[in-house]
Design an enzyme around this catalytic site. Sequence first.
Site, PDB file in Angstrom:
ATOM      1  CE  LYS A   7      -4.122   1.814   2.309  1.00 61.83           C
ATOM      2  NZ  LYS A   7      -5.132   1.550   3.343  1.00 61.83           N
ATOM      3  CG  ASP A  97     -14.073   2.953   5.134  1.00 63.15           C
ATOM      4  OD1 ASP A  97     -15.229   3.167   4.682  1.00 63.15           O
ATOM      5  OD2 ASP A  97     -13.054   2.956   4.414  1.00 63.15           O
TER       6      ASP A  97
END
Length: 125
Positions: A7, A97
Amino acid sequence: GEEVAVKLESQKARHPQLLYESKLYKILQGGVGIPHIRWYGQEKDYNVLVMDLLGPSLEDLFNFCSRRFTMKTVLMLADQMISRIEYVHTKNFIHRDIKPDNFLMGIGRHCNKLFLIDFGLAKKY
């Protein structure tokens, strides 16, 4: 020669969150369904988080299955989803989230295990 997930976040990001996310993964390490973090650091102009490679998301699987899951599948997934969220709560964090894109299946010997990812918006409570 092991495959991993990487990432990246620009070091110029207006709201950087990868360092925070890497610290949260360290707090959560060892929990069932929490990806193993291999490394966090800076390379060139990027913040970099390296973790175990995982499989498809629940969103991917739902689309692959024509957006229909059997009751058995829903119950098996829901049981694991609730367990992952409860574990995060035992560490005094809320994810903030929760969505199908942030639940990924494992691969290989973990192919039936559900993993929770993306803690960039998580908050301590």
